[in-house]
Structure formats: C-alpha cells, structure tokens
Design a protein around this motif. Structure first.
Motif, PDB file in Angstrom:
ATOM      1  N   ASP A  45      10.200   7.065   6.963  1.00  0.00           N
ATOM      2  CA  ASP A  45       9.233   6.421   6.706  1.00  0.00           C
ATOM      3  C   ASP A  45       8.909   6.258   5.233  1.00  0.00           C
ATOM      4  O   ASP A  45       8.532   5.054   4.548  1.00  0.00           O
ATOM      5  CB  ASP A  45       7.979   6.627   7.643  1.00  0.00           C
ATOM      6  CG  ASP A  45       6.878   5.628   7.505  1.00  0.00           C
ATOM      7  OD1 ASP A  45       7.244   4.546   7.757  1.00  0.00           O
ATOM      8  OD2 ASP A  45       5.998   6.103   7.447  1.00  0.00           O
ATOM      9  N   ARG A  46       8.818   7.256   4.604  1.00  0.00           N
ATOM     10  CA  ARG A  46       8.467   7.293   3.142  1.00  0.00           C
ATOM     11  C   ARG A  46       9.597   6.702   2.273  1.00  0.00           C
ATOM     12  O   ARG A  46       9.186   6.036   1.381  1.00  0.00           O
ATOM     13  CB  ARG A  46       8.329   8.862   2.858  1.00  0.00           C
ATOM     14  CG  ARG A  46       7.071   9.594   3.437  1.00  0.00           C
ATOM     15  CD  ARG A  46       6.620  10.797   2.851  1.00  0.00           C
ATOM     16  NE  ARG A  46       7.564  11.774   2.927  1.00  0.00           N
ATOM     17  CZ  ARG A  46       7.792  12.768   3.907  1.00  0.00           C
ATOM     18  NH1 ARG A  46       6.724  12.653   5.048  1.00  0.00           N
ATOM     19  NH2 ARG A  46       8.486  13.600   4.091  1.00  0.00           N
ATOM     20  N   THR A  79       8.870   3.023   2.619  1.00  0.00           N
ATOM     21  CA  THR A  79       7.625   2.660   1.965  1.00  0.00           C
ATOM     22  C   THR A  79       7.872   2.337   0.654  1.00  0.00           C
ATOM     23  O   THR A  79       7.457   1.392   0.081  1.00  0.00           O
ATOM     24  CB  THR A  79       6.571   3.780   1.960  1.00  0.00           C
ATOM     25  OG1 THR A  79       6.298   4.055   3.585  1.00  0.00           O
ATOM     26  CG2 THR A  79       5.444   3.387   1.396  1.00  0.00           C
ATOM     27  N   SER A  80       8.817   3.295  -0.104  1.00  0.00           N
ATOM     28  CA  SER A  80       8.909   2.951  -1.407  1.00  0.00           C
ATOM     29  C   SER A  80       9.754   1.872  -1.918  1.00  0.00           C
ATOM     30  O   SER A  80       9.581   0.829  -2.479  1.00  0.00           O
ATOM     31  CB  SER A  80       9.839   4.220  -2.066  1.00  0.00           C
ATOM     32  OG  SER A  80      10.316   4.043  -3.396  1.00  0.00           O
ATOM     33  N   SER A 111      10.262  -0.872   0.517  1.00  0.00           N
ATOM     34  CA  SER A 111       9.793  -1.992   0.789  1.00  0.00           C
ATOM     35  C   SER A 111       8.844  -2.588  -0.019  1.00  0.00           C
ATOM     36  O   SER A 111       8.305  -3.582  -0.002  1.00  0.00           O
ATOM     37  CB  SER A 111       9.209  -2.010   2.212  1.00  0.00           C
ATOM     38  OG  SER A 111       8.247  -0.916   2.220  1.00  0.00           O
ATOM     39  N   GLY A 112       8.112  -1.611  -0.805  1.00  0.00           N
ATOM     40  CA  GLY A 112       6.978  -1.995  -1.675  1.00  0.00           C
ATOM     41  C   GLY A 112       7.607  -2.811  -2.746  1.00  0.00           C
ATOM     42  O   GLY A 112       6.886  -3.656  -3.342  1.00  0.00           O
ATOM     43  N   HIS A 150       4.048  -1.206   6.110  1.00  0.00           N
ATOM     44  CA  HIS A 150       4.403  -1.297   4.826  1.00  0.00           C
ATOM     45  C   HIS A 150       4.509  -2.531   4.112  1.00  0.00           C
ATOM     46  O   HIS A 150       3.626  -2.897   2.994  1.00  0.00           O
ATOM     47  CB  HIS A 150       5.450  -0.192   4.406  1.00  0.00           C
ATOM     48  CG  HIS A 150       5.539   0.927   5.051  1.00  0.00           C
ATOM     49  ND1 HIS A 150       6.525   1.300   5.576  1.00  0.00           N
ATOM     50  CD2 HIS A 150       4.620   1.883   5.272  1.00  0.00           C
ATOM     51  CE1 HIS A 150       6.505   2.622   6.303  1.00  0.00           C
ATOM     52  NE2 HIS A 150       5.181   2.954   6.044  1.00  0.00           N
ATOM     53  N   TYR A 202      -1.915   3.266   9.048  1.00  0.00           N
ATOM     54  CA  TYR A 202      -1.302   2.862   7.687  1.00  0.00           C
ATOM     55  C   TYR A 202      -2.125   1.504   7.074  1.00  0.00           C
ATOM     56  O   TYR A 202      -2.474   1.517   5.985  1.00  0.00           O
ATOM     57  CB  TYR A 202      -0.096   2.300   7.512  1.00  0.00           C
ATOM     58  CG  TYR A 202       0.922   2.105   6.273  1.00  0.00           C
ATOM     59  CD1 TYR A 202       1.221   3.257   5.286  1.00  0.00           C
ATOM     60  CD2 TYR A 202       0.836   0.728   5.818  1.00  0.00           C
ATOM     61  CE1 TYR A 202       1.355   2.996   4.177  1.00  0.00           C
ATOM     62  CE2 TYR A 202       1.017   0.658   4.497  1.00  0.00           C
ATOM     63  CZ  TYR A 202       1.401   1.662   3.929  1.00  0.00           C
ATOM     64  OH  TYR A 202       2.058   1.547   2.328  1.00  0.00           O
TER      65      TYR A 202
END
Length: 354
Positions: free
Chosen positions: A158-159, A162-163, A165-166, A193, A222
């Motif tokens: 997930d982390r 997140t990176s 997809s940002g 995200h 989130y």
C-alpha cells in the motif's frame, strides 16, 4: 539499483564481450537479493548519519560480521554503497533511496519484491509453458487475495502504491481538465490514494470510491486523513458486475492491466451500463510500445504483470479495441511525462457510444 550491465547502454560506454554480458545477466538475481536484504536489515537508515564499519553494522542488526561484510561489498559492486577510508561503508545517491525517510523511498518496494518476487519467479517456466500466473501457482491464491491475508505485506504494498500513484495523479490533474465535471467515480480505487490527490487539486469536484467491502474502511481512514472525506463517498461493489451510476467521469486507474481481456470486458460493460450513454471514461495505464527501445520501463512492467497477475500491459491499439468492444469510442490519449524522463503513464479518454 545500479545494475552494472545497464552501463553498456550509455553513450561512450563500450559494451562488454558477449560472454561477460551474459554472465552479468545470469548473476543478476544477486543484486536484487542483496538490495532486498539491505532494506530488511535497515542498513540505509543506519548509514544516514555517516559511514560505519561492517562490525558496527553487524552489531546493530544482530548479524554475523564476516557474512555482512561480504554482503556490503556486494552492495558496493551494485552502486548502493561506497567503500570509504578505514574500511567503512557509506550510502551512494542510489543507496539513499533505501532510507525509509527518503522523499521517494524504495525501501518498501525492495522488501516486498524480496519477499514475493523470487518465489514467484521460480515458477516462471510454468507460466510460459501453460499460461498460468507464476504467483498463483507458487502461492495457490491470487495476488490481491494474498495481500489481504498478509497484513504487513499488504501495508507495505500500500505504501509503495501511495508513492507511485501520487506522481501519476499529480500528472493527471495537471494535464486533464476536470472543471466541467461535478462527480468523479473511481472504479477499483483501492484505499483512495489516487482519488484523494485528484480531489485535492480540484476543490469543486466530488468523488465516489468503488471497491470491495474489506477495502473500504481503510479507504475511509485515508480519505479522512487527506482532508477530502467530506467530498467523497464510498460504495461497496464488485466492478465485474456493477458500478454506481451518477458520475460525470468514470476513472479506471491501473485496473484493466490486472485482468485478461474477458474480465476487462466485464468491467467496461459495468461502467457502460452505469454511464447510461453519457459522461467520460478515463483509463490510466502504462502503454506498451511497438518496439522495446521506445519505452523499456513498460516492458519491465509487463514482465511484472506476467509474474504476479493474470493481466498484462497493452498497446494503445489493444486498449482501443477493448474499449470499442465495450461500447466506447476513444477520443484521445495523453501521455503523462515521467520526472525521470520518458512516459510515466497515459490517459486514454473515451465516451460511451450512443
């Protein structure tokens, strides 16, 4: 990671003899294993304040000093560490990316890959011979099912997402005009995200996140933390069967590449029914090039899909065919530039055929 064999593609660098080049390829797994091990041991975090000896690091991580010294020298070979005065080791700019507090840390990615990729790659032959997913063959369950059953691994993945997809969401927001839309439906939006970043950049836009029931509680947390929960609802649904109506724009970001053509068709059919002949569909994916050298990163991404999931990366022509068969007309495709050069992802815009 700096793979020494990659240097042969740089201007002015002489390619090694074929025997040496092939030897580097055969031994390539050592590099990924060493990087994963370094990330699991937290070596980069221990070195962020300056160089340290292998004995000092071994004491800090509870390892055998002689064995760790050999590993650290291997990491020097791959450009992750540098040997400095006094037999100590220091981080290189590449190695800095294994720090957990680095702005674009790859530590979670390295650990997740270390934990699951190697076991799956053992079964790659099975995929090539019989067309099955190596991951499913190795673990006897699907990739996403496994992530949900392994909490720590799921959180790590997930982390990573997140990176990644940002960057893509920021690119989408800067390139695509959402001003005429009131409601954006993110189909298969996961923990939110991607949707959160778009809503942050478009304060007049409302969002609907659609995913399976077990995912939604984490998504709601989130979205609340991101400050967009008041403008975003969550809907439990299986996108193979149904998608909620009422959106002006429907978003499929990194969804279709997870699935084969038949299941992609089911997803698109559900979206088409929900859209009732109006609105826009945005498909955000990495497009395969016609030739490998045009986008090497997409080829690597396609290999990852081969190992982990039943889907694949596709060319624009292949997505156009899928969308047309699903009742859509493609209006345009817009590349999202990568901050590192080349194309990060592409936005394929389509409208439902009357």
């Amino acid at each position: 990671m700096n793979d020494p064999s990659a240097l042969t593609s740089l201007p002015g660098v002489t390619a090694p003899p074929p025997f040496v080049a092939m030897s580097q390829l055969i031994r390539g797994a050592y590099g990924s294993q060493l990087v994963g091990l370094a990330a699991k041991l937290g070596i980069a975090d221990l070195l962020k304040s300056g160089p340290r000896s292998s004995e000092d690091l071994a004491l800090a991580v509870g390892a055998d000093a002689v064995a760790l010294h050999r590993v650290l020298r291997g990491l020097v070979l791959y450009g992750v560490l540098a040997e400095v005065e006094g037999g100590r080791f220091a981080l290189t700019p590449t190695g800095e990316l294994l720090r957990t507090d680095a702005p674009m840390s790859l530590a979670d990615f390295a650990i997740a890959s270390h934990d699951i990729a190697q076991r799956s790659l053992v079964d790659l032959l099975e995929a090539v011979k019989n067309g099955v997913s190596p991951f499913e063959h190795a673990y006897q369950k699907g990739f996403f099912e496994h992530l949900m059953s392994e909490r720590e691994l799921g959180e790590r993945f997930d982390r990573v997402m997140t990176s990644l997809s940002g960057m893509v969401a920021d690119g989408l927001s800067s390139l695509y005009d959402f001003s005429s839309a009131r409601r954006l439906v993110d189909v298969g939006g996961g923990r939110g995200h991607f949707l959160a970043r778009i809503l942050e950049a478009n304060p007049e836009l409302e969002g609907v996140l659609v995913d399976l029931p077990p995912v939604l509680p984490q998504a709601e947390v989130y979205l609340e933390a991101a400050g967009v929960r008041a403008r975003c609802s969550t809907v439990a649904a299986d996108f193979f069967d149904e998608v909620p109506p009422g959106g002006d724009i429907y978003l499929l970001s990194w969804v279709l590449h997870d699935w084969d053509d038949v299941r992609c068709g089911r997803i698109l059919a559900a979206c088409r029914r929900a859209m009732a002949g109006k609105g826009r569909l945005l498909v955000v994916e990495q497009l395969l090039p016609e030739r490998v050298e045009e986008n090497p990163a997409a080829i690597v991404g396609d290999l990852e899909m081969l190992v982990f999931l039943p889907g694949r990366e596709r060319t624009l022509a292949e997505y156009r065919r899928l969308l047309e068969e699903g009742g859509f007309d493609v209006t345009r495709a817009v590349p999202i530039p990568s901050p590192f050069g080349g194309v990060l992802r592409s936005i394929i815009e389509a409208t439902p055929r009357p």
